[in-house]
Write a protein that holds these residues in place. Sequence first.
Motif, PDB file in Angstrom:
ATOM      1  N   GLN A 177       0.829  -1.197   0.000  1.00 35.45           N
ATOM      2  CA  GLN A 177       0.000   0.000   0.000  1.00 35.45           C
ATOM      3  C   GLN A 177       0.866   1.252   0.000  1.00 35.45           C
ATOM      4  OE1 GLN A 177      -2.236  -0.584   3.598  1.00 35.45           O
ATOM      5  NE2 GLN A 177      -3.728  -1.928   2.616  1.00 35.45           N
ATOM      6  N   THR A 178       0.245   2.380  -0.387  1.00 34.71           N
ATOM      7  CA  THR A 178       0.960   3.650  -0.315  1.00 34.71           C
ATOM      8  C   THR A 178       1.133   4.040   1.147  1.00 34.71           C
ATOM      9  OG1 THR A 178      -1.080   4.939  -0.483  1.00 34.71           O
ATOM     10  CG2 THR A 178       0.090   4.439  -2.540  1.00 34.71           C
ATOM     11  N   PHE A 179       2.047   4.966   1.406  1.00 34.19           N
ATOM     12  CA  PHE A 179       2.420   5.282   2.785  1.00 34.19           C
ATOM     13  C   PHE A 179       1.335   6.031   3.551  1.00 34.19           C
ATOM     14  CE2 PHE A 179       4.580   7.857   6.012  1.00 34.19           C
ATOM     15  CZ  PHE A 179       5.210   6.853   6.726  1.00 34.19           C
ATOM     16  N   ASP A 180       0.841   7.126   2.996  1.00 34.17           N
ATOM     17  CA  ASP A 180      -0.108   7.967   3.734  1.00 34.17           C
ATOM     18  C   ASP A 180      -1.550   7.481   3.667  1.00 34.17           C
ATOM     19  OD1 ASP A 180       1.911   9.763   4.484  1.00 34.17           O
ATOM     20  OD2 ASP A 180       1.691  10.915   2.637  1.00 34.17           O
ATOM     21  N   LEU A 181      -2.043   7.274   2.486  1.00 33.87           N
ATOM     22  CA  LEU A 181      -3.461   6.950   2.299  1.00 33.87           C
ATOM     23  C   LEU A 181      -3.764   5.452   2.304  1.00 33.87           C
ATOM     24  CD1 LEU A 181      -4.316   9.597  -0.446  1.00 33.87           C
ATOM     25  CD2 LEU A 181      -4.705   9.742   2.016  1.00 33.87           C
ATOM     26  N   ARG A 182      -2.741   4.641   2.313  1.00 33.38           N
ATOM     27  CA  ARG A 182      -2.886   3.177   2.331  1.00 33.38           C
ATOM     28  C   ARG A 182      -3.710   2.656   1.151  1.00 33.38           C
ATOM     29  NH1 ARG A 182       1.247   1.954   5.096  1.00 33.38           N
ATOM     30  NH2 ARG A 182       1.279   2.672   7.214  1.00 33.38           N
ATOM     31  N   LEU A 183      -3.453   3.237  -0.012  1.00 34.13           N
ATOM     32  CA  LEU A 183      -4.106   2.762  -1.235  1.00 34.13           C
ATOM     33  C   LEU A 183      -3.322   1.572  -1.782  1.00 34.13           C
ATOM     34  CD1 LEU A 183      -4.781   6.190  -2.956  1.00 34.13           C
ATOM     35  CD2 LEU A 183      -6.418   4.764  -1.740  1.00 34.13           C
ATOM     36  N   PRO A 184      -4.014   0.606  -2.351  1.00 38.62           N
ATOM     37  CA  PRO A 184      -3.301  -0.556  -2.897  1.00 38.62           C
ATOM     38  C   PRO A 184      -2.447  -0.173  -4.106  1.00 38.62           C
ATOM     39  CG  PRO A 184      -5.652  -0.705  -3.369  1.00 38.62           C
ATOM     40  CD  PRO A 184      -5.454   0.494  -2.498  1.00 38.62           C
ATOM     41  N   VAL A 185      -1.207  -0.611  -4.117  1.00 40.65           N
ATOM     42  CA  VAL A 185      -0.257  -0.281  -5.176  1.00 40.65           C
ATOM     43  C   VAL A 185      -0.469  -1.154  -6.414  1.00 40.65           C
ATOM     44  CG1 VAL A 185       2.215  -0.264  -5.730  1.00 40.65           C
ATOM     45  CG2 VAL A 185       1.422   0.628  -3.547  1.00 40.65           C
ATOM     46  N   TRP A 186      -1.022  -2.338  -6.220  1.00 46.86           N
ATOM     47  CA  TRP A 186      -1.148  -3.263  -7.345  1.00 46.86           C
ATOM     48  C   TRP A 186      -1.993  -2.672  -8.473  1.00 46.86           C
ATOM     49  CZ3 TRP A 186      -5.529  -5.279  -9.498  1.00 46.86           C
ATOM     50  CH2 TRP A 186      -6.715  -5.158  -8.764  1.00 46.86           C
ATOM     51  N   ILE A 187      -2.924  -1.796  -8.142  1.00 47.04           N
ATOM     52  CA  ILE A 187      -3.771  -1.191  -9.173  1.00 47.04           C
ATOM     53  C   ILE A 187      -2.917  -0.363 -10.137  1.00 47.04           C
ATOM     54  CG2 ILE A 187      -5.647   0.449  -9.592  1.00 47.04           C
ATOM     55  CD1 ILE A 187      -6.795  -0.457  -6.853  1.00 47.04           C
ATOM     56  N   PHE A 188      -1.977   0.398  -9.592  1.00 41.46           N
ATOM     57  CA  PHE A 188      -1.078   1.184 -10.432  1.00 41.46           C
ATOM     58  C   PHE A 188      -0.203   0.265 -11.283  1.00 41.46           C
ATOM     59  CE2 PHE A 188      -2.091   3.870  -6.818  1.00 41.46           C
ATOM     60  CZ  PHE A 188      -2.382   5.089  -7.419  1.00 41.46           C
ATOM     61  N   TYR A 189       0.288  -0.801 -10.681  1.00 40.57           N
ATOM     62  CA  TYR A 189       1.100  -1.769 -11.422  1.00 40.57           C
ATOM     63  C   TYR A 189       0.277  -2.419 -12.532  1.00 40.57           C
ATOM     64  CZ  TYR A 189       4.960  -1.687  -8.034  1.00 40.57           C
ATOM     65  OH  TYR A 189       6.025  -1.328  -7.254  1.00 40.57           O
ATOM     66  N   PHE A 190      -0.984  -2.687 -12.255  1.00 41.82           N
ATOM     67  CA  PHE A 190      -1.853  -3.310 -13.255  1.00 41.82           C
ATOM     68  C   PHE A 190      -2.089  -2.373 -14.439  1.00 41.82           C
ATOM     69  CE2 PHE A 190      -6.175  -4.293 -14.853  1.00 41.82           C
ATOM     70  CZ  PHE A 190      -5.901  -5.543 -15.385  1.00 41.82           C
ATOM     71  N   VAL A 191      -2.313  -1.098 -14.162  1.00 44.94           N
ATOM     72  CA  VAL A 191      -2.513  -0.125 -15.247  1.00 44.94           C
ATOM     73  C   VAL A 191      -1.235  -0.015 -16.081  1.00 44.94           C
ATOM     74  CG1 VAL A 191      -3.023   2.291 -15.780  1.00 44.94           C
ATOM     75  CG2 VAL A 191      -4.309   1.122 -13.989  1.00 44.94           C
ATOM     76  N   ALA A 192      -0.082  -0.064 -15.420  1.00 44.42           N
ATOM     77  CA  ALA A 192       1.197  -0.059 -16.145  1.00 44.42           C
ATOM     78  C   ALA A 192       1.307  -1.318 -17.007  1.00 44.42           C
ATOM     79  CB  ALA A 192       2.363   0.034 -15.169  1.00 44.42           C
ATOM     80  N   TRP A 193       0.899  -2.456 -16.460  1.00 48.20           N
ATOM     81  CA  TRP A 193       0.942  -3.712 -17.211  1.00 48.20           C
ATOM     82  C   TRP A 193       0.061  -3.633 -18.458  1.00 48.20           C
ATOM     83  CZ3 TRP A 193      -2.851  -7.202 -18.548  1.00 48.20           C
ATOM     84  CH2 TRP A 193      -2.397  -8.395 -19.112  1.00 48.20           C
ATOM     85  N   ILE A 194      -1.088  -2.991 -18.334  1.00 44.23           N
ATOM     86  CA  ILE A 194      -1.962  -2.821 -19.503  1.00 44.23           C
ATOM     87  C   ILE A 194      -1.228  -2.038 -20.588  1.00 44.23           C
ATOM     88  CG2 ILE A 194      -4.088  -1.734 -20.358  1.00 44.23           C
ATOM     89  CD1 ILE A 194      -5.347  -2.393 -17.632  1.00 44.23           C
ATOM     90  N   GLY A 195      -0.439  -1.044 -20.196  1.00 47.19           N
ATOM     91  CA  GLY A 195       0.365  -0.302 -21.170  1.00 47.19           C
ATOM     92  C   GLY A 195       1.366  -1.193 -21.880  1.00 47.19           C
ATOM     93  N   LEU A 196       1.994  -2.106 -21.131  1.00 45.79           N
ATOM     94  CA  LEU A 196       2.924  -3.049 -21.764  1.00 45.79           C
ATOM     95  C   LEU A 196       2.196  -4.000 -22.702  1.00 45.79           C
ATOM     96  CD1 LEU A 196       5.388  -3.960 -18.884  1.00 45.79           C
ATOM     97  CD2 LEU A 196       5.885  -2.713 -20.984  1.00 45.79           C
ATOM     98  N   ALA A 197       1.029  -4.464 -22.285  1.00 46.68           N
ATOM     99  CA  ALA A 197       0.241  -5.339 -23.163  1.00 46.68           C
ATOM    100  C   ALA A 197      -0.159  -4.593 -24.438  1.00 46.68           C
ATOM    101  CB  ALA A 197      -0.999  -5.848 -22.417  1.00 46.68           C
ATOM    102  N   ALA A 198      -0.499  -3.309 -24.293  1.00 46.50           N
ATOM    103  CA  ALA A 198      -0.808  -2.495 -25.472  1.00 46.50           C
ATOM    104  C   ALA A 198       0.419  -2.344 -26.362  1.00 46.50           C
ATOM    105  CB  ALA A 198      -1.330  -1.121 -25.036  1.00 46.50           C
ATOM    106  N   ALA A 199       1.597  -2.246 -25.748  1.00 47.49           N
ATOM    107  CA  ALA A 199       2.835  -2.149 -26.535  1.00 47.49           C
ATOM    108  C   ALA A 199       3.030  -3.401 -27.385  1.00 47.49           C
ATOM    109  CB  ALA A 199       4.036  -1.937 -25.611  1.00 47.49           C
TER     110      ALA A 199
END
Length: 170
Positions: free
Chosen positions: A120-142
């Motif tokens: 999770q992120t430090f302050d807001l405790r948001l899950p980081v995997w969502i950001f990684y997943f969106v990045a992965w979608i960019g690689l799949a698009a590549a």
Amino acid sequence: MTRGPVDRFIDAIEMTAAVFLAVVTAITFVSVILRYIFAWQIPDSYDFGSLLLGILIFWGIAGASYRGEHITVDLLWSVAPPALKRAMDVFADLLTLACLGAFTWMMAVKVLSTLNDNVQTFDLRLPVWIFYFVAWIGLAAAILLLAVRTVRLLLRPDRAVRHANPQPLE
């Protein structure tokens, strides 16, 4: 010339990368202004900035791979005859496609491990995997865009784009 669904998909990928660039720029700008003028910071601004920058890079790879605008050394290519240029481009695209395939696979593993580890992120405790997943979608698009580029280079060289030059290959 009428733009087909593949060309509209390519435009959407490039627009998505541009939107992520605008968001990263805005977060950085606002964060600096708040920090230096009001001595206050946006919670998780560093985490958001770095995670969104990773997303931006991966989505940018998609556009750069399709356009052939990644870093290249064209000393031999520039003096080669058209048939050899095309063969070199096909080889380079297939090699890049294989490397991006391995990278995308490993990024998928990273997305799953980040999800399972509940990072999770430090302050807001948001899950980081969502950001990684969106990045992965960019690689799949590549991968998809590079495959389209390679197929066009093989079957329709008149529609393949080389570098920043909007002219098709010969």
